[in-house]
Design a protein around this motif. Structure first.
Motif, PDB file in Angstrom:
ATOM      1  N   PRO A  79       6.059  69.771 114.556  1.00 37.12           N
ATOM      2  CA  PRO A  79       6.184  69.486 113.117  1.00 37.12           C
ATOM      3  C   PRO A  79       7.507  68.770 112.820  1.00 37.12           C
ATOM      4  O   PRO A  79       8.452  68.870 113.608  1.00 37.12           O
ATOM      5  N   LEU A  80       7.526  68.065 111.692  1.00 33.87           N
ATOM      6  CA  LEU A  80       8.705  67.245 111.373  1.00 33.87           C
ATOM      7  C   LEU A  80       9.205  67.485 109.952  1.00 33.87           C
ATOM      8  O   LEU A  80       8.419  67.588 109.011  1.00 33.87           O
ATOM      9  N   VAL A  81      10.537  67.529 109.838  1.00 31.93           N
ATOM     10  CA  VAL A  81      11.211  67.439 108.539  1.00 31.93           C
ATOM     11  C   VAL A  81      11.692  65.994 108.449  1.00 31.93           C
ATOM     12  O   VAL A  81      12.502  65.566 109.273  1.00 31.93           O
ATOM     13  N   GLY A  82      11.169  65.243 107.497  1.00 36.58           N
ATOM     14  CA  GLY A  82      11.543  63.833 107.373  1.00 36.58           C
ATOM     15  C   GLY A  82      12.892  63.660 106.701  1.00 36.58           C
ATOM     16  O   GLY A  82      13.630  64.622 106.472  1.00 36.58           O
ATOM     17  N   GLY A  83      13.199  62.386 106.365  1.00 35.66           N
ATOM     18  CA  GLY A  83      14.404  62.088 105.597  1.00 35.66           C
ATOM     19  C   GLY A  83      15.571  61.622 106.442  1.00 35.66           C
ATOM     20  O   GLY A  83      15.882  62.217 107.478  1.00 35.66           O
ATOM     21  N   HIS A  84      16.201  60.520 106.001  1.00 32.04           N
ATOM     22  CA  HIS A  84      17.347  59.984 106.772  1.00 32.04           C
ATOM     23  C   HIS A  84      18.366  59.290 105.865  1.00 32.04           C
ATOM     24  O   HIS A  84      19.039  58.369 106.288  1.00 32.04           O
ATOM     25  N   GLU A  85      18.408  59.725 104.604  1.00 28.26           N
ATOM     26  CA  GLU A  85      19.462  59.234 103.697  1.00 28.26           C
ATOM     27  C   GLU A  85      20.086  60.474 103.041  1.00 28.26           C
ATOM     28  O   GLU A  85      20.114  60.605 101.825  1.00 28.26           O
ATOM     29  N   GLY A  86      20.572  61.400 103.866  1.00 29.70           N
ATOM     30  CA  GLY A  86      21.058  62.680 103.354  1.00 29.70           C
ATOM     31  C   GLY A  86      22.564  62.671 103.153  1.00 29.70           C
ATOM     32  O   GLY A  86      23.316  62.342 104.068  1.00 29.70           O
ATOM     33  N   ALA A  87      22.986  63.031 101.938  1.00 31.74           N
ATOM     34  CA  ALA A  87      24.425  63.094 101.670  1.00 31.74           C
ATOM     35  C   ALA A  87      24.796  64.529 101.334  1.00 31.74           C
ATOM     36  O   ALA A  87      24.135  65.174 100.514  1.00 31.74           O
ATOM     37  N   GLY A  88      25.847  65.037 101.977  1.00 34.72           N
ATOM     38  CA  GLY A  88      26.208  66.440 101.753  1.00 34.72           C
ATOM     39  C   GLY A  88      27.594  66.784 102.250  1.00 34.72           C
ATOM     40  O   GLY A  88      28.450  65.920 102.422  1.00 34.72           O
ATOM     41  N   VAL A  89      27.746  68.090 102.510  1.00 36.14           N
ATOM     42  CA  VAL A  89      29.064  68.647 102.830  1.00 36.14           C
ATOM     43  C   VAL A  89      28.980  69.353 104.184  1.00 36.14           C
ATOM     44  O   VAL A  89      28.016  70.085 104.450  1.00 36.14           O
ATOM     45  N   VAL A  90      29.982  69.141 105.016  1.00 34.30           N
ATOM     46  CA  VAL A  90      30.013  69.769 106.339  1.00 34.30           C
ATOM     47  C   VAL A  90      30.284  71.270 106.180  1.00 34.30           C
ATOM     48  O   VAL A  90      31.257  71.662 105.530  1.00 34.30           O
ATOM     49  N   VAL A  91      29.404  72.094 106.775  1.00 33.99           N
ATOM     50  CA  VAL A  91      29.572  73.551 106.653  1.00 33.99           C
ATOM     51  C   VAL A  91      29.785  74.247 107.998  1.00 33.99           C
ATOM     52  O   VAL A  91      30.158  75.425 108.029  1.00 33.99           O
ATOM     53  N   ALA A  92      29.519  73.558 109.113  1.00 32.46           N
ATOM     54  CA  ALA A  92      29.782  74.164 110.426  1.00 32.46           C
ATOM     55  C   ALA A  92      29.968  73.052 111.450  1.00 32.46           C
ATOM     56  O   ALA A  92      29.445  71.943 111.292  1.00 32.46           O
ATOM     57  N   LEU A  93      30.720  73.390 112.518  1.00 32.57           N
ATOM     58  CA  LEU A  93      31.041  72.410 113.556  1.00 32.57           C
ATOM     59  C   LEU A  93      30.646  72.952 114.922  1.00 32.57           C
ATOM     60  O   LEU A  93      30.982  74.107 115.245  1.00 32.57           O
TER      61      LEU A  93
END
Ligand code: 8ID
Ligand code: ZN
Length: 348
Positions: A62-76
């Motif tokens: 199964p797939l989660v689409g989407g490739h223009e995601g803007a957000g905040v870094v929460v883990a490294l």
């Protein structure tokens, strides 16, 4: 920062199958990855191709689409350098690449045989938390409006790179075919900002007004114009020096090889399923035209495209809706009823 165990996402299990808005586990970043709390994601026509499965490249399922995601870094991940919790980051189409093949070495990262693609081979930005390779993730200046910037992460990078690929000079004409769509509406603005004259092609009066407001000097309505090739050649006094093909139409691409100016460049960007480009060889030789493919952009193109946006030269014409409404957006897109870009708010 507390990271939940589960989150909302839109998932499909088969190509063309139901788009399920549901709870799934929050992914754990690998050692080389960052975890991004995606706030907004643009919806690209590529996401529709991925869902339908109409390209000759399999998606993960199964797939989660989407490739223009803007957000905040929460883990490294443990090997990540150069990112801090709280930084603004973008999920883009090229999630990762090998970084050592001949293409990666020469900065043609998107041509890497190992390319990992967000929303295609790697779960993408239609979820609240997404993983991205720390080397490739886009760096977004703090304080940027994350909804507004999200379409830059594919549409912006792609058209900016395509315009560079056309190799134009300031003052020359560029045709944007498919100008009112997500890529096209940004292409018109990047072209203007780069000093080119824009002739826009799309269908209908509303789209004409829209692209003129964005900066196009001339509009050709392909649904009304009897001879598109002639009208474009007349309006540009011999044909545009470059053409950026962002429509999802084989016929429009083939016309562009006819109306381009002698010695000009046709850039192929839009990916209509199963389409072929056909150009008369005699005319192509005598006019000495170039036909070139252009595929997203590399890390430098990404930084430059974001910089144009950050300097206020590009305004993304967006409509924001909840992630749960993705199905409706695909329907509008299929019918060609979208002006600019839809952006989904992952929290709704
Ligand atoms: O790296 C790449 N090459 C890349 C990156 C991102 C997207 C390629 N793409 C591809 C997508 O997969 C898709 O095939 O670019 C194409 C356009 O993506 P989009 O801008 O996200 O699609 P849209 O918003 O639906 O816009 C398409 C526009 O084309 C117009 C439509 O009216 C719409 O405004 N159009 C069509 I369809 N037929 C046309 C025609 N004959 C036309 N415009 C002019 N003439
Ligand atoms: Zn895209």
């Amino acid at each position: 920062m507390s990271i939940p165990k589960t989150q909302k996402a839109v998932v499909f299990e088969t190509n063309g199958g139901p788009l399920l808005y549901k709870d799934i586990p929050v992914p754990t970043p690998k050692s080389n990855e960052i975890l991004i709390n995606v706030k907004y994601s643009g919806v690209c026509h590529t996401d529709l191709h991925a869902w339908k499965g109409d390209w000759p490249l399999a998606t993960k399922l199964p797939l989660v689409g989407g490739h223009e995601g803007a957000g905040v870094v929460v883990a490294l991940g443990k090997d990540v350098k150069g990112w801090e919790i709280g930084d603004y980051a973008g999920v883009k189409w090229l999630n990762g690449s090998c970084l050592s093949c001949e293409y990666c070495q020469k900065s043609a990262e998107s041509n890497c045989a190992e390319a990992d693609l967000s929303g295609y081979t790697h779960d993408g930005s239609f979820q609240e938390y997404a993983t991205a390779d720390a080397i490739h993730a886009a760096r977004i200046p703090k304080g940027t409006d994350l909804a507004e910037v999200s379409p830059i992460l594919c549409a912006g990078i792609t058209v900016y790179k395509a315009l560079k690929t056309a190799g134009l000079e300031a003052g020359q004409w560029v045709a944007i075919s498919g100008a009112a769509g997500g890529l096209g509406s940004l292409a018109v603005q990047y072209a203007k900002a780069m000093g080119y004259r824009v002739i826009a092609i799309d269908g209908g009066e509303e789209k004409g007004k829209f692209v003129k407001d964005l900066g196009a000097e001339y509009y050709v309505d392909f649904t009304k114009t009897k001879d598109v090739v002639k009208e474009i050649q007349t309006a540009t006094n011999g044909g545009p020096h470059g053409v950026i093909n962002v429509s999802v139409s084989e016929a429009a691409v083939n016309q562009s090889a006819q109306y381009v100016r002698p010695t000009g460049t046709v850039v192929l960007v839009g990916l209509p399923a199963g389409a072929k480009i056909s150009a008369p060889i005699f005319d192509s030789v005598v006019k000495s035209i170039n036909i070139r493919g252009s595929y997203v952009g590399n890390r430098a193109d990404t930084a430059e495209a974001i910089d144009f946006f950050a300097r206020g030269l590009i305004k993304c014409p967006i409509k924001i809706v909840g992630l749960s409404e993705l199905q409706n957006i695909y329907e509008l897109m299929e019918q060609g009823k979208i002006l600019g870009r839809y952006v989904v708010d992952t929290s709704k």
